[in-house]
Motif scaffolding. Structure first.
Motif, PDB file in Angstrom:
ATOM      1  N   ARG A  96      -1.682   2.074  -2.711  1.00 38.62           N
ATOM      2  CA  ARG A  96      -1.265   3.184  -3.557  1.00 38.62           C
ATOM      3  C   ARG A  96      -0.008   2.800  -4.332  1.00 38.62           C
ATOM      4  N   THR A 109      -6.902  -0.647   0.222  1.00 44.00           N
ATOM      5  CA  THR A 109      -6.427  -0.003  -1.002  1.00 44.00           C
ATOM      6  C   THR A 109      -4.911   0.072  -0.966  1.00 44.00           C
ATOM      7  N   HIS A 119      -4.254   3.866  -7.683  1.00 46.82           N
ATOM      8  CA  HIS A 119      -4.671   3.006  -6.579  1.00 46.82           C
ATOM      9  C   HIS A 119      -5.112   1.655  -7.105  1.00 46.82           C
TER      10      HIS A 119
END
Length: 199
Positions: A31, A29, A36
């Motif tokens: 940010r 993932t 996200h």
């Protein structure tokens, strides 16, 4: 399930430990200020010695990010890598220190990057860049490491490997730079070789 029965945790761990590379439920993932981005979600794979495994997907589907996660090269922040298991030769890549990962990279797992011009350092010769990796993993002196580098440049059919040793990346064509990257990746004879965009 095996024979209609669920594996016990111990049996499941044993299954993953016996592969040279074992990945279970990999997520990556990123940010950013708007929230996200989920680059990789729930990837599972196992690889045994001598096997080839192809990961196919459209551009932007997470193939390169998966490879970078296996190498421990996802920058954090903004990237976050999570996995139930991320094992190389039974060792947990996710819990390794930077120094331990450096020892694995090159000798254990090596990667041929998609864009050689951004992967090769423009201020060092091709020979010095390949030799540095060889010296790190084999403990050879510079002279012997350069001889090994020349041998691997010859193996990828670079016409004048000795001359290429002393060349800087910008002095080589795109195809020659790609071959130099391949020579660098295979020079330490890694157990796992990742080829990003192998064509």
């Amino acid at each position: 399930m095996e024979g209609g029965r669920a594996k016990t945790p111990a049996a499941e761990r044993e299954f993953f430990m016996q592969h040279v590379l074992a990945v279970e439920d990999l997520h990556v993932t990123f940010r950013h200020r708007d929230g996200h981005s989920y680059a990789v979600r729930g990837v599972d794979l196992v690889l045994d010695r001598g096997e080839s495994l192809g990961i196919v997907g459209e551009s932007g589907s997470g193939k390169s990010v998966t490879s970078l996660a296996l190498m421990g090269l996802v920058q954090s922040p903004p990237g976050e890598v999570r996995a139930k298991r991320l094992l190389f030769d039974g060792r947990d890549l996710a819990s390794m220190s930077g120094k331990e990962l450096q020892a694995v990279r090159g000798r254990g797992i090596a990667m041929i990057f998609q864009e050689p011009m951004t992967s090769l350092d423009p201020v060092f010769t091709v020979g010095d860049q390949i030799a540095e990796t060889i010296m790190l993993h084999f403990g050879l002196d510079r002279k012997r490491a350069l001889r090994r580098a020349e041998d691997f440049l010859s193996r990828v059919e670079i016409p004048d490997p000795k001359r290429t040793l002393g060349s800087y990346p910008h002095q080589l064509s795109g195809g020659m730079r790609q071959r130099a990257m391949i020579a660098m990746a295979i020079s330490c004879e890694p157990a796992v070789l990742i080829a990003d965009e192998p064509t």
